[in-house]
Motif scaffolding. Structure first.
Motif, PDB file in Angstrom:
ATOM      1  N   ALA D 132      -2.978   1.313  -9.543  1.00 39.50           N
ATOM      2  CA  ALA D 132      -1.783   0.602 -10.007  1.00 39.50           C
ATOM      3  C   ALA D 132      -1.572   0.843 -11.496  1.00 39.50           C
ATOM      4  CB  ALA D 132      -1.929  -0.891  -9.745  1.00 39.50           C
ATOM      5  N   THR D 133      -0.318   1.014 -11.895  1.00 42.32           N
ATOM      6  CA  THR D 133       0.003   1.000 -13.315  1.00 42.32           C
ATOM      7  C   THR D 133      -0.076  -0.458 -13.761  1.00 42.32           C
ATOM      8  OG1 THR D 133       2.313   0.646 -12.792  1.00 42.32           O
ATOM      9  CG2 THR D 133       1.620   2.912 -13.107  1.00 42.32           C
ATOM     10  N   THR D 134      -0.095  -0.653 -15.073  1.00 45.06           N
ATOM     11  CA  THR D 134      -0.152  -2.026 -15.558  1.00 45.06           C
ATOM     12  C   THR D 134       1.081  -2.789 -15.080  1.00 45.06           C
ATOM     13  OG1 THR D 134      -1.401  -1.267 -17.437  1.00 45.06           O
ATOM     14  CG2 THR D 134      -0.436  -3.439 -17.611  1.00 45.06           C
ATOM     15  N   ARG D 135       2.187  -2.079 -15.022  1.00 50.32           N
ATOM     16  CA  ARG D 135       3.422  -2.675 -14.521  1.00 50.32           C
ATOM     17  C   ARG D 135       3.247  -3.187 -13.085  1.00 50.32           C
ATOM     18  NH1 ARG D 135       9.146  -1.369 -15.049  1.00 50.32           N
ATOM     19  NH2 ARG D 135      10.018  -1.748 -12.982  1.00 50.32           N
ATOM     20  N   ASP D 136       2.687  -2.317 -12.242  1.00 49.16           N
ATOM     21  CA  ASP D 136       2.414  -2.737 -10.859  1.00 49.16           C
ATOM     22  C   ASP D 136       1.483  -3.936 -10.848  1.00 49.16           C
ATOM     23  OD1 ASP D 136       3.861  -0.880  -9.347  1.00 49.16           O
ATOM     24  OD2 ASP D 136       2.306   0.643  -9.606  1.00 49.16           O
ATOM     25  N   LEU D 137       0.456  -3.835 -11.674  1.00 48.45           N
ATOM     26  CA  LEU D 137      -0.539  -4.897 -11.704  1.00 48.45           C
ATOM     27  C   LEU D 137       0.127  -6.228 -12.026  1.00 48.45           C
ATOM     28  CD1 LEU D 137      -3.617  -5.393 -11.584  1.00 48.45           C
ATOM     29  CD2 LEU D 137      -3.597  -5.313 -14.071  1.00 48.45           C
ATOM     30  N   VAL D 138       1.002  -6.200 -13.022  1.00 40.54           N
ATOM     31  CA  VAL D 138       1.664  -7.435 -13.434  1.00 40.54           C
ATOM     32  C   VAL D 138       2.587  -7.943 -12.339  1.00 40.54           C
ATOM     33  CG1 VAL D 138       3.376  -8.379 -15.022  1.00 40.54           C
ATOM     34  CG2 VAL D 138       1.481  -6.995 -15.891  1.00 40.54           C
ATOM     35  N   PHE D 139       3.452  -7.051 -11.855  1.00 36.19           N
ATOM     36  CA  PHE D 139       4.505  -7.537 -10.965  1.00 36.19           C
ATOM     37  C   PHE D 139       4.057  -7.690  -9.521  1.00 36.19           C
ATOM     38  CE2 PHE D 139       6.889  -6.025 -14.588  1.00 36.19           C
ATOM     39  CZ  PHE D 139       7.669  -7.147 -14.801  1.00 36.19           C
ATOM     40  N   ARG D 140       3.068  -6.910  -9.130  1.00 27.93           N
ATOM     41  CA  ARG D 140       2.681  -6.967  -7.729  1.00 27.93           C
ATOM     42  C   ARG D 140       1.424  -7.794  -7.504  1.00 27.93           C
ATOM     43  NH1 ARG D 140       5.924  -3.509  -5.077  1.00 27.93           N
ATOM     44  NH2 ARG D 140       6.685  -1.670  -6.179  1.00 27.93           N
ATOM     45  N   ALA D 141       0.685  -8.068  -8.577  1.00 25.81           N
ATOM     46  CA  ALA D 141      -0.550  -8.826  -8.360  1.00 25.81           C
ATOM     47  C   ALA D 141      -0.611 -10.078  -9.238  1.00 25.81           C
ATOM     48  CB  ALA D 141      -1.764  -7.935  -8.605  1.00 25.81           C
TER      49      ALA D 141
ATOM     50  N   ARG E  94       0.016 -13.085  -0.760  1.00 29.82           N
ATOM     51  CA  ARG E  94       0.769 -12.155   0.057  1.00 29.82           C
ATOM     52  C   ARG E  94       0.303 -12.206   1.498  1.00 29.82           C
ATOM     53  NH1 ARG E  94       3.909  -8.426  -3.417  1.00 29.82           N
ATOM     54  NH2 ARG E  94       4.649 -10.103  -4.740  1.00 29.82           N
ATOM     55  N   THR E  95       1.227 -11.939   2.412  1.00 33.09           N
ATOM     56  CA  THR E  95       0.838 -11.915   3.824  1.00 33.09           C
ATOM     57  C   THR E  95      -0.067 -10.715   4.084  1.00 33.09           C
ATOM     58  OG1 THR E  95       2.708 -10.538   4.403  1.00 33.09           O
ATOM     59  CG2 THR E  95       3.043 -12.922   4.547  1.00 33.09           C
ATOM     60  N   VAL E  96      -0.656 -10.724   5.260  1.00 32.72           N
ATOM     61  CA  VAL E  96      -1.493  -9.611   5.682  1.00 32.72           C
ATOM     62  C   VAL E  96      -0.692  -8.316   5.611  1.00 32.72           C
ATOM     63  CG1 VAL E  96      -2.595  -8.606   7.711  1.00 32.72           C
ATOM     64  CG2 VAL E  96      -3.000 -11.015   7.123  1.00 32.72           C
ATOM     65  N   PHE E  97       0.528  -8.356   6.133  1.00 34.42           N
ATOM     66  CA  PHE E  97       1.380  -7.169   6.100  1.00 34.42           C
ATOM     67  C   PHE E  97       1.550  -6.665   4.672  1.00 34.42           C
ATOM     68  CE2 PHE E  97       5.190  -4.728   5.868  1.00 34.42           C
ATOM     69  CZ  PHE E  97       5.338  -4.093   7.086  1.00 34.42           C
ATOM     70  N   ASP E  98       1.898  -7.582   3.786  1.00 39.18           N
ATOM     71  CA  ASP E  98       2.170  -7.175   2.405  1.00 39.18           C
ATOM     72  C   ASP E  98       0.911  -6.718   1.683  1.00 39.18           C
ATOM     73  OD1 ASP E  98       4.887  -7.479   2.517  1.00 39.18           O
ATOM     74  OD2 ASP E  98       4.824  -9.597   1.967  1.00 39.18           O
ATOM     75  N   ASN E  99      -0.224  -7.285   2.042  1.00 35.86           N
ATOM     76  CA  ASN E  99      -1.473  -6.814   1.465  1.00 35.86           C
ATOM     77  C   ASN E  99      -1.723  -5.355   1.825  1.00 35.86           C
ATOM     78  OD1 ASN E  99      -3.624  -8.468  -0.075  1.00 35.86           O
ATOM     79  ND2 ASN E  99      -2.607  -9.981   1.231  1.00 35.86           N
ATOM     80  N   VAL E 100      -1.481  -5.033   3.094  1.00 32.22           N
ATOM     81  CA  VAL E 100      -1.714  -3.652   3.523  1.00 32.22           C
ATOM     82  C   VAL E 100      -0.650  -2.730   2.943  1.00 32.22           C
ATOM     83  CG1 VAL E 100      -1.895  -2.142   5.535  1.00 32.22           C
ATOM     84  CG2 VAL E 100      -2.892  -4.431   5.604  1.00 32.22           C
ATOM     85  N   ALA E 101       0.561  -3.263   2.776  1.00 29.12           N
ATOM     86  CA  ALA E 101       1.647  -2.436   2.240  1.00 29.12           C
ATOM     87  C   ALA E 101       1.489  -2.179   0.749  1.00 29.12           C
ATOM     88  CB  ALA E 101       2.992  -3.101   2.520  1.00 29.12           C
ATOM     89  N   LEU E 102       0.700  -3.026   0.078  1.00 25.10           N
ATOM     90  CA  LEU E 102       0.640  -2.964  -1.388  1.00 25.10           C
ATOM     91  C   LEU E 102       0.316  -1.573  -1.947  1.00 25.10           C
ATOM     92  CD1 LEU E 102       0.913  -4.470  -4.024  1.00 25.10           C
ATOM     93  CD2 LEU E 102      -1.440  -5.217  -3.803  1.00 25.10           C
ATOM     94  N   PRO E 103      -0.768  -0.940  -1.491  1.00 22.58           N
ATOM     95  CA  PRO E 103      -1.050   0.388  -2.068  1.00 22.58           C
ATOM     96  C   PRO E 103       0.064   1.395  -1.778  1.00 22.58           C
ATOM     97  CG  PRO E 103      -2.533  -0.102  -0.244  1.00 22.58           C
ATOM     98  CD  PRO E 103      -1.796  -1.357  -0.541  1.00 22.58           C
ATOM     99  N   LEU E 104       0.754   1.227  -0.671  1.00 22.60           N
ATOM    100  CA  LEU E 104       1.882   2.117  -0.375  1.00 22.60           C
ATOM    101  C   LEU E 104       3.005   1.882  -1.368  1.00 22.60           C
ATOM    102  CD1 LEU E 104       1.861   1.736   3.508  1.00 22.60           C
ATOM    103  CD2 LEU E 104       1.371   3.820   2.212  1.00 22.60           C
ATOM    104  N   ARG E 105       3.276   0.600  -1.642  1.00 18.68           N
ATOM    105  CA  ARG E 105       4.341   0.284  -2.605  1.00 18.68           C
ATOM    106  C   ARG E 105       3.971   0.835  -3.972  1.00 18.68           C
ATOM    107  NH1 ARG E 105       5.061  -5.160   0.188  1.00 18.68           N
ATOM    108  NH2 ARG E 105       6.769  -4.646   1.597  1.00 18.68           N
TER     109      ARG E 105
END
Ligand SMILES: Nc1ncnc2c1ncn2[C@@H]1O[C@H](COP(=O)(O)OP(=O)(O)OP(=O)(O)O)[C@@H](O)[C@H]1O
Ligand SMILES: Nc1ncnc2c1ncn2[C@@H]1O[C@H](COP(=O)(O)OP(=O)(O)OP(=O)(O)O)[C@@H](O)[C@H]1O
Ligand SMILES: [Mg+2]
Ligand SMILES: [Mg+2]
Lengths: 247, 221, 321, 221, 321
Positions: D132-141, E94-105
């Motif tokens: 993840a980029t830091t951006r991803d890290l911030v917004f997605r996690a 995040r839901t299970v689906f979204d957890n698995v989708a995360l690395p794809l996103r």
């Protein structure tokens, strides 16, 4: 001292606002000390507390308020504070960056006035006396823009904190400013004011206390010192017209 | 007293510093002493918690919100009788402390509640499974686990208290903020304003750095 | 000692995690619970100390319904029950030592008692060197061992183990199991043990229940269940082979032989080979112990000789499929 | 206009309500818009974080602390030129919003920083391990994981903003707090004070309940 | 593909978690790491995608030192490496689906790609019904499977598994291992696998390294290491017996026999029994597979006949101790 209360015959507690009251009191402190009276000075930046404290007997007297304000306070709070001696007037003026004379003020102009009751009433009184507005109760000392019944120039009022007024002068057509704030902000009341209260202003600042304080020898000493020629000279020197002695 | 700092009366500044520190110290200690139990109680009576109690929680929350909805100056006034009972005067530094505490404690309590909510549910469960009383749970699990969050809350609260002390000038309590307002604001003395602001900043900075360091020290996760 | 009667447990919305479970666990038993991931094992165990409440049915400990216990009563029960959590549930803010000491402190133990007991426990789980560390500084298995030491600290009467050895290497697992078995023998500790390691069930359990989708599909003595699994779910779980019945490179007839008890001490294969002229190739299998009996399960390839007689002879010794 | 509420001018009260709501709404949105990135930045440049940077973090912290150490009234004054540039006036509701935002944003930023620090380190690590980029890290996690904490921080900030609005009367912004001070306090009109305090309490209560509900809604742990 | 050269890793203060590790992992290998709890396995694996930095030594992936990679380079590496964490590391929000989708996103996949891929992955790990749940609503094994699906989502070139199946039942473990083995065969996926389940190493690993207290004590082909363990630490780990050499109720001479490869298809025991008159009792042991060869390890009790000749004959077939 902790609560200061009336008791110690050699100490007098006085509540005051910082300018000019506290400064004048500090000026006479050495004189009183020589007479064996120590001043315990409490500086407030609020207009309610000093009265509450005096009426509840935790402070002997205060020196910060005008007669009209005191009257209003007594009426509202049912207190029986009395004016003991008038000391000075802080004349109130109207200032503008846009207009040179009061007559230039256009219709619909914005006028900033202080937002506390004593000063807003005072500002409207000054406007009324110069014929710009008429008030519902011409004698009211605590009028607000709601009490304006006649407003031929259709002036718009903005209520702003007194000390902020000089700072927003550029944004309004005219601002009604206490002289002390005007001076501190570099305005010259004698040159810059479009309107200014005269010597007959009812807004004399009093030393105020309870009925009991009237005969208190310590209070007498204080008043005598305040009404001395030295203080008169001090005021003239220090405030250059922003504060006018009333004795 | 010439030059740039000509308006600055350094002994006034020193006194103001002292007043601020006394007010901050006194009110912070009491704020924590009052706000921490309040925050714990808010948490414990909340939904799904050991002392779950809709009514109790509702009443507590109402009280907290009531105090938080009062403008500070009004709180100061409303409290005068109570303040006199508590500290013998409603004036000066002593008189300012009770209203400061009453204003800040509910705020701190909310932050404590938030910090407690962050404690790992698995940990809480494990401690409950040991047969812990709620008291044990609070003192042996929740508080130690939430400590970094609570210390961060203390830092925020301390700094908020400093900004409240500026308003305590209304009861003649003095302090740096009051000096800034009376001279810097009301008397247009930029030099006094600058000096007080620098001192306030130094104090805030000190609190923040100390707080951050403590947070890091207590973070074991 | 522990009885579940018609226990249902549904989590808001979803279908039931437990759908009608009856079972009984006797005092001093080592009771295994096995089943596929998501079968409801953890949920079941969490009912026993009131961490979950059943949506229907009763959970009785010593005859008292856990659901009707007062807060005080529940604390009393919990102080007699130790639990090792699947997710550890350690305090991150406390050292290993303090984590283990926690239940003792809650139980009101004195400083001296703690100072005596905790180091001994840490020693038993091999963490003597790590007492001053914080959980975040430990490996997965070390965390799990802290959880084990903690659960044992108060000398509970019942020990609930939710995959207590899943993060441990075989050697450490063995030493933990020995410890637990000792406690069971010496102090009559009742143990309820969830595990995915069939070896663990074999070594320490008396009885075992197989959960599947929230129901008990099989229950009984370990030897019985392991040697004669009836439910297909049980077979699938305990099957040792990789699934191929026909192993690499052999294409003659194959039988599966199960032996147990004293039978295993007979030189069955060599004797029958000599008698029938049939040679046996052991294609796959396992000989070992089931708690305190021996057992064997072998896939045998039959080569030459009278294979029919050989099979008949095997049938006399054990189960042949 | 007789009876107990004789001093209450209900149209003033309605106007004050409106002013408070507009000030709160406007400043809350902007406080979040400004404070959230600031909080994230404070977190990211902190020790052990992806953009670890002693200097950057120090400068940010100093700025935040500077603003937090200024008494609100002083901030109001100091900001006048900036406020005029931003919204064309330093007066009224519009003129109050920039100083409110500047006062509240650093406060909110600190709370955001605290909430981000609570995010499970294992989760952060797992996301980093995905490249993840830091951006991803911030917004997605970080933000989704810290959402309950951030919502709680928003609630505290909103309520704190309400108490700031009471002081914004200095620039003629009006609002309930200002009404309470000018009429209830300075003119001793207890009825006005009561009405305004009840309305303020209702607003605070509403915010708190809504905030708590959202926190619970977003708590998935 | 992966090379460690003299890698040391010490955590502030404590003694080293890794104390000089050299090893090499080839492309397309399934590489096992075993060792006792706390040996340094997780630390070692975390070095491979830069989650930890070595205090000394170099970690080379395709010849590049991980430590000298830019942030950009490190992200590039990580996007080629999937990791299954011992502690899951799921997003609770995040839901299970979204957890698995995360690395794809994160990898920039389109909506359509995600909609196509995630359900297939959930299906492979048996979580099709749980896509809309949040991790807190899952059982331990279900969480672990989310982690597995997530690690596989981006079709990595290298897969790091830190006890990826420790929370799974044998049946699910087998299906996951099949999945992983398929990927290894079909796509040449390189797999580094930490496990405590020796069965898993046997079934899927090509090479294995045994760590002990931060050092490599043994390394080699799985068959070699498992059949002829040299280091005592290895023996302790892979020892199948309960530790008793002398099993229940038998007191004659006992030998341990190890067979592998084609030898196992010989009916060794029955033939020698017939030749020497000695009967064999299988006291303990295991016959099975080592990835793609067969092996056996048996403790044999010798009864009657010419035991010396029998032992000599056994020696010709395999290793005897
Ligand atoms: N953050 C840390 N700080 C201090 N020590 C640590 C830290 N992480 C790991 N260690 C120590 O390093 C050693 C190796 O840990 P590691 O997690 O690599 O073990 P492991 O082989 O994976 O064990 P397990 O099988 O129990 O997971 C352990 O002794 C552990 O206590
Ligand atoms: N809090 C919860 N909310 C909703 N569903 C839940 C919750 N806890 C568990 N479940 C569901 O209940 C079922 C049983 O879960 P449980 O944890 O008992 O399984 P388990 O047998 O322990 O599995 P594992 O071997 O994977 O640990 C699972 O399908 C799980 O998804
Ligand atoms: Mg489970
Ligand atoms: Mg590990």
């Amino acid at each position: 001292g902790k609560s200061g209360g009336a008791g110690d015959p050699n100490v007098l507690t006085v509540a005051a606002t910082a300018v000019p009251h506290a400064e004048i009191l500090e000026f006479i402190e050495p004189t009183l000390a020589k007479e064996g009276l120590k001043l315990d000075l409490k500086v407030f930046n609020d207009y309610v507390q000093p009265n509450v404290q005096v009426s509840e007997g935790r402070i002997d007297v205060n020196y910060f308020e005008t007669g009209p304000y005191l009257e209003e306070f007594n009426k509202a709070k049912g207190t029986h504070l009395v004016p003991l001696a008038g000391i000075h007037i802080e004349p109130f003026g109207a200032y503008s960056r846009k207009w040179k004379k009061i007559g230039e003020l256009p219709a619909g102009a914005t006028v900033a006035i202080p937002n506390e009751p004593s000063n807003s009433g005072r500002a409207l009184q000054l406007l009324a006396r110069s014929g710009l507005v008429t008030l519902k109760d011409p004698k009211s000392m605590t009028a607000t823009p709601k009490d304006v019944v006649g407003n031929p120039k259709n002036l718009k009022f903005r209520e702003i904190e007194a000390a902020t007024l000089p700072r927003v002068l550029g944004e309004v057509d005219m601002a009604m400013i206490n002289t002390n704030y005007a001076l501190d902000a570099g305005l010259n009341p004698l040159r810059d004011a479009l309107l200014i209260e005269d010597k007959d202003s009812p807004y004399v600042n009093f030393v105020v206390g309870t009925e009991k304080a009237r005969n208190d020898p310590r209070v007498k000493k204080l008043i005598a010192a305040l009404r001395s020629p030295e203080v008169k000279a001090f005021i003239a020197r220090k405030y250059a017209g922003a504060v006018v002695p009333a004795f | 007293m010439n030059g740039f700092f000509r308006n600055v009366d350094w002994s006034d500044v020193a006194q103001a510093c002292l007043d601020t520190i006394v007010m901050l110290g006194g009110s912070l200690v009491l704020t924590i002493a009052l706000g921490l139990p309040l925050g714990i109680l808010l948490f414990l009576t909340g939904p799904g918690q050991p002392w779950q109690n809709r009514w109790g929680n509702g009443v507590l929350a109402l009280l907290v919100n009531l105090v938080r909805s009062l403008p500070f100056i009004i709180l100061l006034i409303v409290m005068i009788p109570l303040t006199i009972v508590l500290v013998g005067t409603s004036l000066g530094v002593a008189g300012a402390i009770p209203p400061l505490v009453v204003a800040a404690a509910p705020f701190f309590a909310r932050l404590v509640e938030t910090a407690l909510r962050e404690v790992d549910r698995n940990t809480v469960e494990a401690v409950q499974a040991m047969g812990a009383t709620t008291r044990d749970l609070v003192f042996r699990a929740l508080l130690p686990e939430a400590l970094p969050g609570i210390v961060a809350a203390m830092t925020v609260t301390a700094i908020t208290l400093i900004s409240f002390t500026a308003m305590a000038g209304a009861v003649g309590a003095g302090g740096l903020g009051d000096l800034a307002i009376r001279f810097g604001y009301q008397r247009f003395q930029t030099d006094v304003m600058l000096v007080t602001v620098v001192l306030l900043l130094a104090l805030v900075q000190l609190l923040q750095v100390a707080g951050d360091r403590l947070v890091r020290h207590f973070t074991r996760k | 000692m522990i009885r579940l009667e018609g226990v249902h447990k549904a989590f808001g919305g979803g279908h039931a995690a437990l759908a009608g479970v009856d079972l009984e666990i006797g005092r001093g038993q080592v009771f295994g619970i096995i089943g596929r991931s998501g079968a409801g094992k953890s949920t079941l165990v969490r009912l026993l100390n009131g961490l979950e409440r059943p949506t229907a049915g009763r959970v009785l400990i010593d005859g008292t319904d856990v659901a009707v216990l007062s807060a005080e009563g529940l604390r009393g029960l919990r102080s007699r029950v130790g639990m090792i959590f699947q997710n550890f549930g350690l305090l991150w803010s406390r050292t290993v030592f303090d984590n283990v000491a926690l239940p003792l402190r809650i139980g009101g133990a004195s400083r001296a008692q703690i100072a005596a007991k905790v180091p001994a426990l840490l020693d038993r789980v091999g963490l003597s060197d790590h007492g001053a560390k914080y959980p975040a500084q430990l490996s997965g298995g070390q965390k799990q061992r802290v959880g084990i030491a903690r659960a044992l600290a108060t000398d509970p009467e019942i020990l609930l183990c939710d995959e207590a050895t899943s993060a441990l290497d075989p050697e450490t697992t063995r030493s933990i199991l020995d410890l637990v078995a000792d406690l069971n023998r010496e102090l009559g500790l009742t143990i309820v043990l969830i595990t995915h390691e069939m070896e663990v069930v074999r070594q320490v359990c008396d009885r075992v229940v197989v959960l599947h989708a929230g129901r008990v599909v099989e229950a009984g003595e370990v030897a019985e269940v392991f040697l004669h699994p009836r439910a297909p779910e049980t077979r699938a779980l305990i099957d040792e082979t990789d699934g191929d019945v026909q192993p690499l490179g052999f294409d003659g007839p194959v039988v599966r032989l199960t032996l147990h008890g004293q039978a295993i001490l007979d030189p069955v294969l060599t004797r029958i080979a000599r008698d029938t002229g049939t040679d046996f190739i052991i294609l796959d299998g396992r000989i070992g112990r089931l708690k305190n009996t021996s057992f064997g399960r072998l896939s045998l390839g039959l080569v030459g000789g009278d294979t029919d007689r050989a099979i008949a002879a095997l049938r006399l010794e054990g189960d042949v499929e």
